[in-house]
Write an enzyme that holds these catalytic residues in place. Sequence first.
Site, PDB file in Angstrom:
ATOM      1  N   ASP A  11      52.867 -10.789  29.015  1.00  0.00           N
ATOM      2  CA  ASP A  11      53.836  -9.848  29.526  1.00  0.00           C
ATOM      3  C   ASP A  11      55.178 -10.212  28.859  1.00  0.00           C
ATOM      4  OD1 ASP A  11      55.022  -8.037  31.559  1.00  0.00           O
ATOM      5  OD2 ASP A  11      55.912  -9.906  32.275  1.00  0.00           O
ATOM      6  N   ASP A  13      58.916  -8.953  29.877  1.00  0.00           N
ATOM      7  CA  ASP A  13      60.029  -9.135  30.805  1.00  0.00           C
ATOM      8  C   ASP A  13      59.651 -10.153  31.889  1.00  0.00           C
ATOM      9  OD1 ASP A  13      62.447  -8.125  32.383  1.00  0.00           O
ATOM     10  OD2 ASP A  13      60.838  -7.505  33.718  1.00  0.00           O
TER      11      ASP A  13
END
Length: 213
Positions: A11, A13
Amino acid sequence: MDRRYEAIIFDLDGVIVSTDRYHFLAWSQLAWQERIEFNEEINHRLRGVSRMESLEIILEKASKRYTPVEKLELAERKNEVYRGLLGDLTAGDMLPGVVDTLSALRERGHKIAIGSSSKNTPVILERIGLSGYFDAVADGNGIKHSKPDPEVFLLAAGRLGIPPEQCLVVEDAEAGVVAAKRGGMAAAAIGEARNCKEADYSLGSIADLLLYV
Ligand code: B16
Ligand code: MG
């Protein structure tokens, strides 16, 4: 060297870079302008969730109803503020241990990819100097359904040419952990998702990943 997982899908952020605080600032400004209650607890629910779905969560506290056109305008206004804040982003905003962990994974022969809900992924990777660094990037621009749907991670695995069961996803959002599991992948949870019970591994820091892959 034996590898438990051929590929690690990150991922963006909240895992690679601390853009989560910029999302919070941009949504806070919009909520304040619209006189809508907004706090850290509501913000927690926005992790890993698409821009329009995030807006719907924020509007749960609104006293007026917004038309679809007004909603698009609100989302655009938030994104403009967010993009402005991204102008200050540098490689120094990468989370501790990221650079060393990514290069150790490459040395061990793992494929590495990004699986992010963000449509701003290309600009973020460029700002932190990681454009072209990953073997594959799947982001909000290439999917119809955002986390907890597994689409973004399946797209990343497909672009890598690695079956889902040989992929490990690293996530800071419960929605992302659930997405990985629904996609048939293993999940390592870090940061705010660390205590998520669906995760296979809990990471105190990103370097802990090297213990499990
Ligand atoms: P954008 P991730 C997600 O990124 C963020 O966690 C989430 O807060 C944001 O709403 C979403 O991207 C969409 O971002 O507005 O830039 O398209 O955690 O999946 O890397
Ligand atoms: Mg995240």
